[in-house]
Write a protein that holds these residues in place. Sequence first.
Motif, PDB file in Angstrom:
ATOM      1  N   LEU A  44       0.820  -1.209   0.000  1.00 60.62           N
ATOM      2  CA  LEU A  44       0.000   0.000   0.000  1.00 60.62           C
ATOM      3  C   LEU A  44       0.856   1.262   0.000  1.00 60.62           C
ATOM      4  O   LEU A  44       0.438   2.289   0.504  1.00 60.62           O
ATOM      5  N   ALA A  45       2.050   1.138  -0.545  1.00 62.05           N
ATOM      6  CA  ALA A  45       2.981   2.266  -0.470  1.00 62.05           C
ATOM      7  C   ALA A  45       2.547   3.401  -1.386  1.00 62.05           C
ATOM      8  O   ALA A  45       1.859   3.195  -2.374  1.00 62.05           O
ATOM      9  N   LEU A  46       2.951   4.583  -1.051  1.00 65.99           N
ATOM     10  CA  LEU A  46       2.677   5.769  -1.857  1.00 65.99           C
ATOM     11  C   LEU A  46       3.994   6.285  -2.415  1.00 65.99           C
ATOM     12  O   LEU A  46       4.726   6.972  -1.716  1.00 65.99           O
ATOM     13  N   SER A  47       4.301   5.953  -3.668  1.00 66.57           N
ATOM     14  CA  SER A  47       5.581   6.420  -4.213  1.00 66.57           C
ATOM     15  C   SER A  47       5.585   7.940  -4.357  1.00 66.57           C
ATOM     16  O   SER A  47       6.609   8.590  -4.202  1.00 66.57           O
ATOM     17  N   ALA A  48       4.404   8.506  -4.629  1.00 65.40           N
ATOM     18  CA  ALA A  48       4.339   9.953  -4.869  1.00 65.40           C
ATOM     19  C   ALA A  48       4.549  10.762  -3.593  1.00 65.40           C
ATOM     20  O   ALA A  48       4.696  11.980  -3.642  1.00 65.40           O
ATOM     21  N   ALA A  49       4.563  10.090  -2.441  1.00 67.34           N
ATOM     22  CA  ALA A  49       4.642  10.817  -1.175  1.00 67.34           C
ATOM     23  C   ALA A  49       6.073  11.095  -0.742  1.00 67.34           C
ATOM     24  O   ALA A  49       6.298  11.663   0.325  1.00 67.34           O
ATOM     25  N   GLU A  50       7.042  10.684  -1.594  1.00 69.98           N
ATOM     26  CA  GLU A  50       8.428  10.758  -1.145  1.00 69.98           C
ATOM     27  C   GLU A  50       8.883  12.153  -0.729  1.00 69.98           C
ATOM     28  O   GLU A  50       9.627  12.303   0.224  1.00 69.98           O
ATOM     29  N   GLY A  51       8.419  13.160  -1.443  1.00 65.51           N
ATOM     30  CA  GLY A  51       8.882  14.499  -1.122  1.00 65.51           C
ATOM     31  C   GLY A  51       8.140  15.165   0.032  1.00 65.51           C
ATOM     32  O   GLY A  51       8.475  16.283   0.418  1.00 65.51           O
ATOM     33  N   LEU A  52       7.127  14.498   0.554  1.00 63.42           N
ATOM     34  CA  LEU A  52       6.297  15.148   1.566  1.00 63.42           C
ATOM     35  C   LEU A  52       6.946  15.094   2.947  1.00 63.42           C
ATOM     36  O   LEU A  52       7.581  14.112   3.306  1.00 63.42           O
ATOM     37  N   PRO A  53       6.773  16.128   3.737  1.00 63.25           N
ATOM     38  CA  PRO A  53       7.389  16.141   5.067  1.00 63.25           C
ATOM     39  C   PRO A  53       6.686  15.188   6.031  1.00 63.25           C
ATOM     40  O   PRO A  53       5.490  14.944   5.902  1.00 63.25           O
ATOM     41  N   SER A  54       7.447  14.659   6.975  1.00 66.69           N
ATOM     42  CA  SER A  54       6.839  13.866   8.040  1.00 66.69           C
ATOM     43  C   SER A  54       5.955  14.785   8.875  1.00 66.69           C
ATOM     44  O   SER A  54       6.063  16.011   8.792  1.00 66.69           O
ATOM     45  N   SER A  55       5.110  14.188   9.696  1.00 63.69           N
ATOM     46  CA  SER A  55       4.220  15.013  10.522  1.00 63.69           C
ATOM     47  C   SER A  55       5.038  15.917  11.444  1.00 63.69           C
ATOM     48  O   SER A  55       4.704  17.095  11.628  1.00 63.69           O
ATOM     49  N   ALA A  56       6.122  15.371  12.001  1.00 65.72           N
ATOM     50  CA  ALA A  56       6.922  16.184  12.917  1.00 65.72           C
ATOM     51  C   ALA A  56       7.584  17.345  12.179  1.00 65.72           C
ATOM     52  O   ALA A  56       7.608  18.481  12.650  1.00 65.72           O
ATOM     53  N   LYS A  57       8.093  17.053  10.973  1.00 66.38           N
ATOM     54  CA  LYS A  57       8.731  18.114  10.185  1.00 66.38           C
ATOM     55  C   LYS A  57       7.700  19.177   9.803  1.00 66.38           C
ATOM     56  O   LYS A  57       7.965  20.383   9.892  1.00 66.38           O
ATOM     57  N   ALA A  58       6.517  18.721   9.378  1.00 66.30           N
ATOM     58  CA  ALA A  58       5.465  19.662   9.008  1.00 66.30           C
ATOM     59  C   ALA A  58       5.091  20.531  10.208  1.00 66.30           C
ATOM     60  O   ALA A  58       4.907  21.744  10.083  1.00 66.30           O
ATOM     61  N   TYR A  59       5.023  19.890  11.347  1.00 69.69           N
ATOM     62  CA  TYR A  59       4.655  20.607  12.573  1.00 69.69           C
ATOM     63  C   TYR A  59       5.709  21.648  12.917  1.00 69.69           C
ATOM     64  O   TYR A  59       5.386  22.788  13.269  1.00 69.69           O
ATOM     65  N   ARG A  60       6.985  21.256  12.781  1.00 71.32           N
ATOM     66  CA  ARG A  60       8.067  22.213  13.069  1.00 71.32           C
ATOM     67  C   ARG A  60       8.029  23.384  12.098  1.00 71.32           C
ATOM     68  O   ARG A  60       8.232  24.535  12.480  1.00 71.32           O
ATOM     69  N   THR A  61       7.751  23.075  10.826  1.00 71.52           N
ATOM     70  CA  THR A  61       7.700  24.135   9.819  1.00 71.52           C
ATOM     71  C   THR A  61       6.633  25.169  10.173  1.00 71.52           C
ATOM     72  O   THR A  61       6.857  26.375  10.086  1.00 71.52           O
ATOM     73  N   VAL A  62       5.483  24.659  10.582  1.00 71.76           N
ATOM     74  CA  VAL A  62       4.402  25.569  10.943  1.00 71.76           C
ATOM     75  C   VAL A  62       4.746  26.327  12.229  1.00 71.76           C
ATOM     76  O   VAL A  62       4.508  27.535  12.333  1.00 71.76           O
ATOM     77  N   ALA A  63       5.344  25.604  13.177  1.00 75.46           N
ATOM     78  CA  ALA A  63       5.711  26.265  14.435  1.00 75.46           C
ATOM     79  C   ALA A  63       6.729  27.373  14.186  1.00 75.46           C
ATOM     80  O   ALA A  63       6.622  28.464  14.758  1.00 75.46           O
ATOM     81  N   ASP A  64       7.696  27.094  13.295  1.00 79.28           N
ATOM     82  CA  ASP A  64       8.691  28.127  12.947  1.00 79.28           C
ATOM     83  C   ASP A  64       8.008  29.342  12.339  1.00 79.28           C
ATOM     84  O   ASP A  64       8.313  30.481  12.686  1.00 79.28           O
ATOM     85  N   ALA A  65       7.085  29.074  11.413  1.00 79.84           N
ATOM     86  CA  ALA A  65       6.387  30.189  10.764  1.00 79.84           C
ATOM     87  C   ALA A  65       5.593  30.983  11.787  1.00 79.84           C
ATOM     88  O   ALA A  65       5.562  32.219  11.747  1.00 79.84           O
ATOM     89  N   ASN A  66       4.955  30.258  12.711  1.00 77.06           N
ATOM     90  CA  ASN A  66       4.185  30.943  13.750  1.00 77.06           C
ATOM     91  C   ASN A  66       5.086  31.823  14.610  1.00 77.06           C
ATOM     92  O   ASN A  66       4.732  32.947  14.955  1.00 77.06           O
ATOM     93  N   ALA A  67       6.264  31.284  14.950  1.00 78.69           N
ATOM     94  CA  ALA A  67       7.189  32.051  15.775  1.00 78.69           C
ATOM     95  C   ALA A  67       7.637  33.303  15.037  1.00 78.69           C
ATOM     96  O   ALA A  67       7.695  34.399  15.601  1.00 78.69           O
ATOM     97  N   ARG A  68       7.948  33.124  13.745  1.00 76.84           N
ATOM     98  CA  ARG A  68       8.363  34.286  12.941  1.00 76.84           C
ATOM     99  C   ARG A  68       7.241  35.304  12.874  1.00 76.84           C
ATOM    100  O   ARG A  68       7.456  36.503  12.960  1.00 76.84           O
ATOM    101  N   ARG A  69       6.036  34.800  12.733  1.00 75.52           N
ATOM    102  CA  ARG A  69       4.881  35.689  12.621  1.00 75.52           C
ATOM    103  C   ARG A  69       4.715  36.505  13.909  1.00 75.52           C
ATOM    104  O   ARG A  69       4.522  37.720  13.866  1.00 75.52           O
ATOM    105  N   THR A  70       4.809  35.824  15.022  1.00 70.82           N
ATOM    106  CA  THR A  70       4.654  36.512  16.301  1.00 70.82           C
ATOM    107  C   THR A  70       5.740  37.576  16.480  1.00 70.82           C
ATOM    108  O   THR A  70       5.460  38.703  16.884  1.00 70.82           O
ATOM    109  N   ALA A  71       6.971  37.192  16.134  1.00 68.89           N
ATOM    110  CA  ALA A  71       8.083  38.135  16.293  1.00 68.89           C
ATOM    111  C   ALA A  71       7.892  39.355  15.409  1.00 68.89           C
ATOM    112  O   ALA A  71       8.058  40.498  15.846  1.00 68.89           O
ATOM    113  N   LYS A  72       7.517  39.109  14.160  1.00 72.18           N
ATOM    114  CA  LYS A  72       7.331  40.224  13.225  1.00 72.18           C
ATOM    115  C   LYS A  72       6.206  41.129  13.694  1.00 72.18           C
ATOM    116  O   LYS A  72       6.298  42.352  13.616  1.00 72.18           O
ATOM    117  N   ALA A  73       5.160  40.512  14.179  1.00 73.11           N
ATOM    118  CA  ALA A  73       4.009  41.298  14.628  1.00 73.11           C
ATOM    119  C   ALA A  73       4.406  42.181  15.807  1.00 73.11           C
ATOM    120  O   ALA A  73       4.053  43.357  15.867  1.00 73.11           O
TER     121      ALA A  73
END
Lengths: 490, 416
Positions: A44-73
């Motif tokens: 049941l593998a998804l070959s097309a998913a190779e470039g997608l971030p893991s949940s933890a990586k995705a979460y960190r990416t969003v958290a980083d953006a949120n932190a940047r957003r707060t700082a800029k604001a």
Amino acid sequence: MSSSAKGEAALALHRFGMGPRPGSIAAIASDPRGALIAELDRPLALSAAEGLPSSAKAYRTVADANARRTAKAKQAQQQAKKLQEKQQVATAGTAMVEGANEPHSEKQAQDAGEMAAKKAADAVPDPGRPIYLQEAKVRIEAALAAEIGFAERLVWFWSNHFSISANRIQSMSGAYERESIRPNALGRFVDLLVSVETHPAMLFYLDNLASMGANSIAGINRSRGLNENLARETLELHTLGVRTGYTQDDVISFANVLTGWTLVPPGDNPEHGGEFTFNARLHEPGPQTVLGKLYEQEDAEQGRAVLRDLASHPATATHVANKLACHFVADTPPPALVEQMAKTFRDTEGNLKEVAKAMVSSDDAWSQPATKLKRPSEWGVAMVRSTGIMQIDPTRFTAGQELLGEPLWRPPSPKGYPDDEASWIDGIGRRLDIANNFAERVAATADPHDIIENVMGSSVSLEAREAVDRAESRQQALALLFMSADFQRR
Amino acid sequence: MSFANHLPTRREMLIGSGALFAWTQMPKIARAEGRDPRLLVIILRGALDGLGAVAPVGDPDWIGLRGESALLLDGKTPALPLDSFFALNPAMPNLYRLYKKQQALVVHGTATPYRERSHFDGQDVLESGIAKPGAVSTGWLNRALVAMESGGRVDPAGSRVLGVGAVTPLVVRGAAPVMSWVPQKLLPASADTQNRLLDLYQHTDPKLAIVLQARMRLAALGGLPGMSDPMSEDPTFAPPGIARVRAYFAEAAGTAARYLARPDGPRVGAMGFVGWDTHIAEGAITGQLANLLGALDGAFAAVETNMGEAWNETVVAVVTEFGRTARINGTNGTDHGTGTVAFLAGGALRGGRVVADWPGLKPAQLLEDRDLKPTIDLRAVLKGILKDHLRLEDGVLARAIFPDSADVKPMTGLVG
């Protein structure tokens, strides 16, 4: 090839798969049941998913953006405030004369600061949305590419059974399905259960991240404490089912067991932030009794032990078997079929592939009339599959699903989307708008007669064929075909 | 056959982008004369009832043929007199105004050479310009553009056909590149599509029928008051969302006009409007057909407005695959027929008249005792426009644009 063989092949695709594709009925007509089972043995593998971030990586990416957003604001707000103060000093004389204006200008300063903050925050894009759309594309195209789609339907089923909501954790919603559901959908229920309940997305969604025992190191000195949400939904929705004998005390004990199940804070740890961790400081110490059994294990092993017992509980077998049969076969499935599936679940220690095989091997799963109404997501994919199109625009497709009341990975509650006809039938009118729109877009390449002959085959009623023959345009013919009961029901 | 060329990849790209309108640039010969003509073709898919649109009120057999469904000069909603014999559907005041200004013209009793009654094949013949339906991949308008450009060689950077909507109409597909534009407004499923689906459900799935019917009733309640008379028609067939249809027609046609009007824009375009297959409760006076004609009338107004100065060099041709039965059927509608009308509008026309060689409405005068007999080949009308408006030559028209049509002479005097 007999017409009844083709009929069973069409039913296999509609009821258990993602709908017929060009040539798919002929491909499985010699042995539809065997073809369904064979599909379960493929990876049941998804070959097309190779470039997608893991949940933890995705979460960190969003958290980083949120932190940047707060700082800029914050920065923008301070700058605006300073500027306003300077102006106030400059106009102090006037302000003294027109004293009534004083509070007004203070409010102006505040408004200007907030506006500047919002503007600065908006300038930092949210990475969650593009991740969600990429995940959606991979998921939907896997359903389009599947030969029959039985295994993909099972992924969708378990994803809905163990619902989370992208409204709260957009960035992780797709990765959750790829990491916890997909690898276990054809494995053992206990592995699926443990994977799901330890996934950061689930812990986040059901509020377990900060749940702490009253006597834990963190809990002793705080007013905050236990959150029962994850424990209750695990019992009620994920395993035993509602009203199966567990009590409020069981919920509390189980919630205590689950304290400490959280994730690595993303800000602290650029490598493992967002991953599951057991935080002993939050964990309620000591043994707990759940459903009359004492659990004396230390740390996260205590919770795993409870989950193992819940997975092998007879009520779980019945709950899961009934829900699967309701989803695939009928809103009120034959009791013999449910029992056969529950027995298989019990006999194989929750081997989900065997349960799925038991379902399609039973004549009861085939003899039921096609009274189920496809859910909007299934119907949408079936429509695209019938045209042979293999790629979709995820923005458009998810918008369509949303219009039809089934936004992807955004169910209204942890219960997931309902499966019964009554829940979806009133959306038929909206489906017509979608079908009409899709038909308009594909009318130049998709031929309705070709779809009837080479895709749908004998599953199209005489009446629907006539409606297609008499349609005023190819677009109308396609819309009528997509809206026909033969296309909606399974 | 040079006209069988087409560019599938480009077409697929356009389909992927989801568009419906096609276009070409300034015809060279006309430009040499200091003219800059525009041609917009509107295909009415589903077969327009020509008798419901333009009624032969002077024919002694008219009332007997249509009974209560007959448009009349002294009816409750009086038809608009075009001459001593024909009257226009009162849902079309804009077209009437243009007619009075000699900027609109009606051709009655016309048809393509197609004599069967399949919509798909009929539209193939109408749009391909080839008398036989079948695997045709280019349309007459695109081939006309190719012919206009330097002896048949198309400059891909130059000539453009404009196509409006998600599906590029066959009439503009071909070797000349198609520019396409999709209206922002979604066209709702037509009342006709809803009625057909309801009929299908009533025969196959009563539960779905009940739900769909409820939605249609609800939509009808929410519709514009006064748009239809609920007492005169089965409320089931009240047209839900007619306001959206009007908005779509006006936006699609109006935007096409804006493109065609631009100095650097395309000069030829086409689009299709669906919903004309009025088998049940046709409603020529107050129902579906009146509503659709009203929406088409709004499209004329939008084109006139948005063309601005260029309106004087414009021809809009509104054509349909075939007509409908002369008599009303058992469900207050009409079935697939043959002869029908074509509307022409635009400042470039010599309008203000109905072009017809009236065949009559007595049973023996009808085609197969059922359809209005076609007495004017629609190709003659279209060839007349292409010849006098876009300056295509007879020989080219008879060979490449409408193959094997040498015996169908271009109609003279439509333009100028």
